[in-house]
Design a protein around this motif. Structure first.
Motif, PDB file in Angstrom:
ATOM      1  N   ASP A 165       0.830  -1.204   0.000  1.00  0.00           N
ATOM      2  CA  ASP A 165       0.000   0.000   0.000  1.00  0.00           C
ATOM      3  C   ASP A 165       0.870   1.262   0.000  1.00  0.00           C
ATOM      4  O   ASP A 165       0.574   2.227  -0.700  1.00  0.00           O
ATOM      5  CB  ASP A 165      -0.943   0.013   1.203  1.00  0.00           C
ATOM      6  N   GLU A 166       1.940   1.255   0.782  1.00  0.00           N
ATOM      7  CA  GLU A 166       2.821   2.423   0.831  1.00  0.00           C
ATOM      8  C   GLU A 166       3.555   2.610  -0.505  1.00  0.00           C
ATOM      9  O   GLU A 166       3.692   3.730  -0.984  1.00  0.00           O
ATOM     10  CB  GLU A 166       3.816   2.310   1.973  1.00  0.00           C
TER      11      GLU A 166
ATOM     12  N   TYR B 125       3.294   6.011  -2.997  1.00  0.00           N
ATOM     13  CA  TYR B 125       4.390   6.752  -3.625  1.00  0.00           C
ATOM     14  C   TYR B 125       4.245   6.746  -5.147  1.00  0.00           C
ATOM     15  O   TYR B 125       4.502   7.741  -5.812  1.00  0.00           O
ATOM     16  CB  TYR B 125       5.753   6.195  -3.200  1.00  0.00           C
ATOM     17  N   GLY B 126       3.829   5.632  -5.710  1.00  0.00           N
ATOM     18  CA  GLY B 126       3.609   5.559  -7.151  1.00  0.00           C
ATOM     19  C   GLY B 126       2.542   6.535  -7.618  1.00  0.00           C
ATOM     20  O   GLY B 126       2.687   7.173  -8.660  1.00  0.00           O
ATOM     21  N   SER B 127       1.490   6.693  -6.826  1.00  0.00           N
ATOM     22  CA  SER B 127       0.421   7.626  -7.206  1.00  0.00           C
ATOM     23  C   SER B 127       0.882   9.081  -7.120  1.00  0.00           C
ATOM     24  O   SER B 127       0.269   9.963  -7.707  1.00  0.00           O
ATOM     25  CB  SER B 127      -0.815   7.406  -6.332  1.00  0.00           C
ATOM     26  N   GLN B 128       1.989   9.330  -6.408  1.00  0.00           N
ATOM     27  CA  GLN B 128       2.556  10.672  -6.304  1.00  0.00           C
ATOM     28  C   GLN B 128       3.640  10.918  -7.365  1.00  0.00           C
ATOM     29  O   GLN B 128       4.329  11.927  -7.338  1.00  0.00           O
ATOM     30  CB  GLN B 128       3.162  10.888  -4.914  1.00  0.00           C
TER      31      GLN B 128
ATOM     32  N   TRP C 206       6.314   8.870  -7.962  1.00  0.00           N
ATOM     33  CA  TRP C 206       7.603   8.238  -7.656  1.00  0.00           C
ATOM     34  C   TRP C 206       7.683   6.883  -8.344  1.00  0.00           C
ATOM     35  O   TRP C 206       6.732   6.107  -8.326  1.00  0.00           O
ATOM     36  CB  TRP C 206       7.764   8.060  -6.149  1.00  0.00           C
ATOM     37  N   GLU C 207       8.838   6.588  -8.921  1.00  0.00           N
ATOM     38  CA  GLU C 207       9.092   5.297  -9.567  1.00  0.00           C
ATOM     39  C   GLU C 207      10.086   4.523  -8.711  1.00  0.00           C
ATOM     40  O   GLU C 207      11.160   5.029  -8.366  1.00  0.00           O
ATOM     41  CB  GLU C 207       9.681   5.506 -10.956  1.00  0.00           C
ATOM     42  N   LEU C 208       9.743   3.285  -8.367  1.00  0.00           N
ATOM     43  CA  LEU C 208      10.641   2.427  -7.596  1.00  0.00           C
ATOM     44  C   LEU C 208      11.810   2.021  -8.481  1.00  0.00           C
ATOM     45  O   LEU C 208      11.611   1.477  -9.571  1.00  0.00           O
ATOM     46  CB  LEU C 208       9.898   1.183  -7.108  1.00  0.00           C
ATOM     47  N   VAL C 209      13.039   2.296  -8.047  1.00  0.00           N
ATOM     48  CA  VAL C 209      14.203   1.937  -8.854  1.00  0.00           C
ATOM     49  C   VAL C 209      15.072   0.881  -8.189  1.00  0.00           C
ATOM     50  O   VAL C 209      15.862   0.227  -8.858  1.00  0.00           O
ATOM     51  CB  VAL C 209      15.067   3.170  -9.229  1.00  0.00           C
TER      52      VAL C 209
END
Length: 64
Positions: free
Chosen positions: A28-29, A33-36, A38-41
């Motif tokens: 969920d967290e 961040y993705g909806s804001q 941010w891309e997980l790298v």
């Protein structure tokens, strides 16, 4: 030239000998961040001993 900003988060797995995290809460967290934007790298754990994890480190990036 593209400019990026980065955010690094640390999630403690809890417990003296390492522990677990709540998978649904973690997901969920990440989705928040993705909806804001941010891309997980990167996502990795820091070893404690005998295969246990102390922390989980998560790195995000997004365009400035």
């Amino acid at each position: 030239m593209e400019l990026w900003e980065y955010r690094t988060l640390k999630y403690a797995t809890g417990g003296f000998l390492g522990g677990k995290i709540d998978e649904q809460e973690f997901q969920d967290e990440l989705n928040e961040y993705g909806s804001q934007g941010w891309e997980l790298v990167s996502c990795f754990d820091t070893s404690q001993s005998q295969g246990a994890s102390r922390d989980i480190i998560v790195v995000f990036k997004r365009k400035k």
